[in-house]
Design an enzyme around this catalytic site. Structure first.
Site, PDB file in Angstrom:
ATOM      1  N   CYS A 164     -27.053  98.117  82.063  1.00  0.00           N
ATOM      2  CA  CYS A 164     -28.466  98.846  82.120  1.00  0.00           C
ATOM      3  C   CYS A 164     -29.650  98.151  83.062  1.00  0.00           C
ATOM      4  O   CYS A 164     -30.768  98.400  83.133  1.00  0.00           O
ATOM      5  CB  CYS A 164     -29.552  98.552  80.867  1.00  0.00           C
ATOM      6  SG  CYS A 164     -28.153  99.246  79.298  1.00  0.00           S
ATOM      7  N   HIS A 206     -32.375 107.742  78.767  1.00  0.00           N
ATOM      8  CA  HIS A 206     -31.712 105.969  79.020  1.00  0.00           C
ATOM      9  C   HIS A 206     -30.487 106.174  80.309  1.00  0.00           C
ATOM     10  O   HIS A 206     -29.910 106.074  79.652  1.00  0.00           O
ATOM     11  CB  HIS A 206     -31.009 105.260  77.893  1.00  0.00           C
ATOM     12  CG  HIS A 206     -31.166 103.154  78.544  1.00  0.00           C
ATOM     13  ND1 HIS A 206     -31.283 103.270  79.958  1.00  0.00           N
ATOM     14  CD2 HIS A 206     -30.735 102.511  77.787  1.00  0.00           C
ATOM     15  CE1 HIS A 206     -30.584 101.954  79.775  1.00  0.00           C
ATOM     16  NE2 HIS A 206     -30.466 101.582  78.339  1.00  0.00           N
ATOM     17  N   PHE A 246     -27.261  94.735  78.284  1.00  0.00           N
ATOM     18  CA  PHE A 246     -26.791  94.115  76.916  1.00  0.00           C
ATOM     19  C   PHE A 246     -25.961  93.446  78.002  1.00  0.00           C
ATOM     20  O   PHE A 246     -25.373  93.624  78.652  1.00  0.00           O
ATOM     21  CB  PHE A 246     -25.147  95.535  76.908  1.00  0.00           C
ATOM     22  CG  PHE A 246     -26.043  96.241  75.567  1.00  0.00           C
ATOM     23  CD1 PHE A 246     -26.671  95.861  74.724  1.00  0.00           C
ATOM     24  CD2 PHE A 246     -25.335  96.969  75.056  1.00  0.00           C
ATOM     25  CE1 PHE A 246     -27.277  96.497  73.859  1.00  0.00           C
ATOM     26  CE2 PHE A 246     -25.741  97.834  74.313  1.00  0.00           C
ATOM     27  CZ  PHE A 246     -26.905  97.544  73.240  1.00  0.00           C
ATOM     28  N   GLU A 249     -39.309  92.716  73.963  1.00  0.00           N
ATOM     29  CA  GLU A 249     -39.771  93.108  75.445  1.00  0.00           C
ATOM     30  C   GLU A 249     -41.810  92.930  75.349  1.00  0.00           C
ATOM     31  O   GLU A 249     -41.781  91.983  75.671  1.00  0.00           O
ATOM     32  CB  GLU A 249     -38.913  94.067  75.826  1.00  0.00           C
ATOM     33  CG  GLU A 249     -40.519  94.525  77.109  1.00  0.00           C
ATOM     34  CD  GLU A 249     -39.594  95.843  78.005  1.00  0.00           C
ATOM     35  OE1 GLU A 249     -38.625  97.019  77.244  1.00  0.00           O
ATOM     36  OE2 GLU A 249     -40.389  96.357  78.918  1.00  0.00           O
ATOM     37  N   LYS A 291     -38.240 105.716  79.833  1.00  0.00           N
ATOM     38  CA  LYS A 291     -37.022 106.567  79.320  1.00  0.00           C
ATOM     39  C   LYS A 291     -37.084 107.415  77.745  1.00  0.00           C
ATOM     40  O   LYS A 291     -36.177 107.753  78.222  1.00  0.00           O
ATOM     41  CB  LYS A 291     -36.318 105.425  78.190  1.00  0.00           C
ATOM     42  CG  LYS A 291     -35.805 104.574  79.005  1.00  0.00           C
ATOM     43  CD  LYS A 291     -34.822 103.333  78.883  1.00  0.00           C
ATOM     44  CE  LYS A 291     -33.833 102.527  79.791  1.00  0.00           C
ATOM     45  NZ  LYS A 291     -35.107 101.411  80.376  1.00  0.00           N
ATOM     46  N   HIS A 298     -38.467  97.952  79.855  1.00  0.00           N
ATOM     47  CA  HIS A 298     -37.519  98.536  79.467  1.00  0.00           C
ATOM     48  C   HIS A 298     -37.346  99.996  78.485  1.00  0.00           C
ATOM     49  O   HIS A 298     -36.970 100.572  78.438  1.00  0.00           O
ATOM     50  CB  HIS A 298     -36.632  97.593  79.486  1.00  0.00           C
ATOM     51  CG  HIS A 298     -35.178  98.106  79.341  1.00  0.00           C
ATOM     52  ND1 HIS A 298     -34.340  98.668  80.092  1.00  0.00           N
ATOM     53  CD2 HIS A 298     -33.938  96.987  77.994  1.00  0.00           C
ATOM     54  CE1 HIS A 298     -32.780  98.647  79.922  1.00  0.00           C
ATOM     55  NE2 HIS A 298     -32.416  97.755  78.438  1.00  0.00           N
TER      56      HIS A 298
END
Lengths: 88, 399
Positions: free
Chosen positions: B159, B328, B387, B302, B323, B291
């Protein structure tokens, strides 16, 4: 004959050369196919006729390989493969 | 040190097939998340996503490009056409290169080949299976399409891939290694197998993407591409190019912790590194494109990291996760989210976080929800936390 017409149709779709201008004697090298186009053409022929065409891009001139030089060569090669038992 | 500006932007994403269409959807806060329309949907337990609709490669790409390119590379090519056209005459140079991010590469091409031989008993796969599925395919097609012979490669950091790609291109232009680069990312994972794999992790939502909302229940997958022209500022000004924004900083860190659970310390360090790299103070930042995946662990981690970096100043920074609108986009996420940053910096519009229902006390920051907000933003951050604990943060200033 059906095989010839279908081979010409596939060659025409891949190369953009009109089917009407192709004959049994047409040289494949005159169709303007590049190496990827030739590989894609072989795939289309295999899918259409349910055969596996022996061809290695590293040895395109191999004598024992399938005759890809003319329309007639392809047609006769495919007819031979169709007639052969599938186990090969 | 050289300064680096963005002079062209292009995109294909669920919100639109161009930057202007995307801007319009971001302003309106229209979400593109909805019922998926893909083969074998009935065998999936998650049936929502953000699909690109109305994409017509035949009008933009040659038959050979279409035959050779997986959907992810087609997206990248069309996005790059728009970016290069906007950057204008003389933007590209033979020494220019391309850096793109992707997580999955040609997922649908891999899947089609496996399906042919494993499920359908076919004797063969399409002869272009390898050139279609390889992760560097989009980068190579951009290099060929625009005759770019400089440094070109693909980064695959899940990502964070697009932010890594854009950040590395930024550093290469800033260092003087190249005068101009194409950078961005592309992803097309909305296939049966792509979604089935994500289902297994139990992180997908079946109800929508609601980042920072107390009722959030997971992420929603999207697809698309974003490509930008990053150019040395003096060169851009000399040829009269319109500057969309200036890239000033890039920070990257690794959590060295868990393969899926983020560590706030890694995110904090990446944001701090981006500020330091750009010579920015925390008080300079007016907007953070988060994010913000809509998973509980990401959103809380976050927000905690933002508090650590900005201290009491964190509460005066407008934050949104787009998003919730475009889904995403995995390896293309940072690229498409950079368009929301351009909207904030260039037009003073902060795109909203859609679908918000209830505040989460653990995300008590200034989350812009429901409707776009007008604000004068001088500088912004764009976060991407992958990830695998790989973090990449871009810092930009208004032109």
């Amino acid at each position: 004959m059906m095989t010839k017409a279908e081979v010409i149709a596939i060659l025409s779709a891949q190369s953009g050369v009109p089917a009407a201008s192709m004959t049994a004697e047409t040289l494949i090298s005159d169709l303007g196919l590049d190496s990827l186009g030739l590989v894609e053409t072989i795939f289309a022929l295999e899918e259409r006729f349910g055969v596996t065409i022996p061809f290695n891009a590293n040895t395109p001139q191999d004598d024992s390989a399938f005759d890809l030089s003319t329309v007639a060569g392809i047609v006769s090669g495919i007819e031979t493969l169709i007639a052969r038992p599938a186990a090969a | 040190m050289r300064r680096v500006v963005i002079t062209g932007a292009g995109t294909v994403n669920p919100l639109g097939l161009s930057v202007n269409q995307t801007f319009a959807a971001l302003r309106a806060g229209n979400t593109a998340i909805g019922a998926l329309d893909i083969p074998d949907l009935e065998r999936l337990s998650v049936r929502i996503g953000a699909q690109v609709r109305g994409f017509d490669p035949e009008t933009r790409l040659s038959p050979r490009q279409i035959s050779l390119c997986d959907r992810f590379a087609q997206f990248a090519l069309v996005a790059a056409q728009e970016a290069v056209a906007q950057a204008g005459e003389g933007a590209l140079a033979p020494g220019a290169g391309v850096v793109l991010g992707t997580a999955g590469g040609g997922v649908a091409s891999s899947e089609a080949a496996y399906r042919a031989v494993f499920a359908d008993g076919s004797a063969r796969v399409h002869p272009f299976t390898v050139p279609r599925l390889m992760a560097n395919a989009a980068t190579s097609h951009l290099s060929m399409a625009f005759e770019l012979r400089g440094p070109s490669f693909t980064v695959s950091t899940a990502c964070a891939a697009s932010n890594h790609a854009i950040g590395l291109a930024f550093h290469m232009v800033r260092s003087g290694a190249v005068p101009v680069m194409l950078a961005g990312g592309s992803e097309a994972m909305l296939s049966f197998g792509g979604i089935k794999a994500w289902e297994g992790l139990r992180v997908l939502s079946s109800t929508g993407c609601r980042p920072f909302c107390a009722t959030r229940d997971g992420l929603v997958m999207g697809e698309g591409a974003g490509v930008f022209v990053l150019e040395e500022r003096d060169r851009a000004l000399a040829r009269g190019a319109r500057v969309l924004a200036e890239v000033v900083g890039f920070g990257m860190t690794a959590d060295a912790g868990d393969i899926v659970v983020p560590d706030p310390a890694g995110a904090e360090a990446a944001m701090q590194a981006a500020l330091d790299d750009g010579g920015l103070n925390g008080s300079d930042i007016g907007y953070i494109n988060a994010h913000g995946t809509g998973t509980m662990v990401n959103d809380r981690s976050e927000c905690s990291a933002i508090r650590k970096v900005f201290g009491s100043g964190a509460e005066r920074i407008a934050i949104s996760s787009t998003k919730s609108l475009h889904g995403h986009l995995i390896g293309a996420a940072g690229a498409v989210e950079l368009i929301a940053v351009l909207l904030a910096l260039g037009e003073g519009v902060i795109a909203p976080t859609a679908g918000h229902r209830t505040d989460d006390p653990e995300c008590a920051l200034d989350i812009v929800t429901h409707q776009a907000r007008a604000a004068s933003v001088g500088a912004a951050l764009s976060n991407a936390f992958a990830f695998g604990g790989l973090n990449a943060v871009l810092a930009l200033k208004a032109a």
